[in-house]
Design an enzyme around this catalytic site. Structure first.
Site, short mmCIF file in Angstrom:
data_model
loop_
_atom_site.label_atom_id
_atom_site.label_comp_id
_atom_site.label_asym_id
_atom_site.label_seq_id
_atom_site.Cartn_x
_atom_site.Cartn_y
_atom_site.Cartn_z
N GLU A 235 -0.07 1.01 -5.80
CA GLU A 235 0.09 -0.63 -5.58
C GLU A 235 0.87 -0.50 -4.15
OE1 GLU A 235 -0.41 -3.38 -5.68
OE2 GLU A 235 0.36 -4.57 -7.22
N ASP A 236 1.00 -1.65 -3.44
CA ASP A 236 1.61 -1.62 -2.33
C ASP A 236 2.94 -2.15 -2.68
OD1 ASP A 236 1.14 -4.37 -3.57
OD2 ASP A 236 0.42 -5.16 -1.56
N ARG B 157 -2.25 -8.63 7.23
CA ARG B 157 -2.39 -7.37 6.47
C ARG B 157 -2.85 -6.21 7.60
NH1 ARG B 157 -3.14 -8.37 0.90
NH2 ARG B 157 -4.44 -10.19 0.59
N ASP C 256 7.58 -5.94 -7.12
CA ASP C 256 8.49 -7.11 -7.24
C ASP C 256 9.08 -7.49 -8.56
OD1 ASP C 256 9.74 -9.36 -6.07
OD2 ASP C 256 8.22 -10.60 -5.82
N ASP D 74 0.12 -9.44 2.84
CA ASP D 74 -0.30 -10.57 3.51
C ASP D 74 0.80 -11.69 3.50
OD1 ASP D 74 -1.04 -10.88 0.90
OD2 ASP D 74 -1.98 -12.73 1.65
N LYS E 59 11.17 -3.54 -5.19
CA LYS E 59 12.30 -4.40 -4.88
C LYS E 59 12.94 -4.37 -6.39
CE LYS E 59 10.06 -7.86 -2.03
NZ LYS E 59 9.24 -9.21 -1.80
N GLY F 47 -3.93 -5.51 -1.44
CA GLY F 47 -2.75 -4.99 -0.45
C GLY F 47 -2.36 -3.69 -0.53
N PHE G 288 10.85 -11.41 1.56
CA PHE G 288 9.47 -11.37 1.61
C PHE G 288 9.04 -10.85 2.81
CE2 PHE G 288 5.39 -13.16 3.00
CZ PHE G 288 4.63 -12.91 1.95
P1 5GP Z 1 5.15 -8.76 -8.98
O1 5GP Z 1 4.12 -9.18 -10.17
O2 5GP Z 1 5.59 -7.40 -9.08
O3 5GP Z 1 6.24 -9.80 -9.00
O4 5GP Z 1 4.38 -8.86 -7.53
C1 5GP Z 1 3.45 -8.05 -7.19
C2 5GP Z 1 2.47 -8.60 -6.02
O5 5GP Z 1 2.88 -9.74 -5.33
C3 5GP Z 1 2.19 -7.52 -5.12
O6 5GP Z 1 1.08 -6.46 -5.55
C4 5GP Z 1 2.06 -8.18 -3.99
O7 5GP Z 1 0.79 -8.55 -3.77
C5 5GP Z 1 2.91 -9.23 -3.92
N1 5GP Z 1 4.37 -9.29 -3.54
C6 5GP Z 1 5.44 -9.12 -3.77
N2 5GP Z 1 6.53 -9.20 -2.96
C7 5GP Z 1 5.86 -9.43 -1.89
C8 5GP Z 1 6.19 -9.42 -0.43
O8 5GP Z 1 7.62 -9.35 -0.35
N3 5GP Z 1 5.12 -9.76 0.31
C9 5GP Z 1 3.99 -9.77 0.18
N4 5GP Z 1 3.08 -10.15 1.09
N5 5GP Z 1 3.58 -9.75 -1.24
C10 5GP Z 1 4.52 -9.60 -2.03
MG MG Z 2 -0.50 -5.83 -4.64
#
Ligand code: 5GP
Ligand code: MG
Length: 179
Positions: free
Chosen positions: A103-104, A169, A107, A163, A135, A49, A156
């Protein structure tokens, strides 16, 4: 720049333009350049990402630094998976280094926590986190995120490296799912 797009079976509407993304990246780069002046950090970019964010970020980083790419858990569908895979692709000795994770999006924060845990085991000097998107309403962890490009609501999104089931992407702007 289209306002409504379709990625696979879902519709998305324009949410953050590249211009706004670029402004956020400049802000993050300036903060990192100031905070780490005189240091030689190792940036670890989390694939897939963060590749696009990383490419634009590093053009604005003026530190003497190293850049490497690692892989963690993949994300399927529109729900964050709680199963986190181990850290892959880290070939350098990072003991005693200042690490900046790129990191992108953060969440729930579960993925990043697992990354931090695995890096700490390798006795790094310091870990900083840079994420393009955050977020806050979804975040369930306690650690500090040092550099945040933009805070966004708990929807989302796709584009700019992010993606939907492997697609989208390559979009230059960021789009939000239409429920
Ligand atoms: P976390 O572990 O913080 O819940 O999630 C992190 C990963 O989930 C990010 O690196 C990303 O790849 C994916 N992710 C979280 N939210 C989104 C979103 O809104 N869209 C997309 N495409 N990926 C997300
Ligand atoms: Mg990521």
């Amino acid at each position: 720049m289209k306002n409504i797009i379709k990625v696979r079976d879902k519709e998305f509407s324009l949410f953050i333009s590249f211009e706004e993304i670029d402004t956020a990246i400049t802000k993050v780069a300036n903060e990192i350049n100031n905070d780490l002046k005189g240091q030689t950090p190792l940036f670890l970019v989390i694939l897939n990402g963060a590749f696009m964010f990383a490419a634009d970020l590093f053009k604005k980083i003026d530190l003497d630094c190293e850049i490497s790419f690692v892989k963690l858990a993949s994300y399927t569908g529109t729900q964050t998976s709680s199963i986190v895979k181990e850290l892959l692709g880290l070939s350098e000795d990072i003991k005693g280094r200042t690490i900046i994770i790129v990191e992108d999006i953060v969440d729930t924060g579960i993925t990043m926590e697992s990354m931090i845990k695995q890096l700490k085991e390798k006795e790094v000097k310091e870990i900083r986190i840079a994420t393009l998107l955050f977020k806050p309403d979804a975040f369930i962890k306690k650690y500090n995120i040092d550099y945040v490009g933009m805070k966004i609501p708990n929807d989302f999104i796709v584009g700019y490296g992010l993606d939907y089931n492997g697609h989208g992407r390559n979009l230059k702007d960021i789009y939000k799912i239409i429920e």
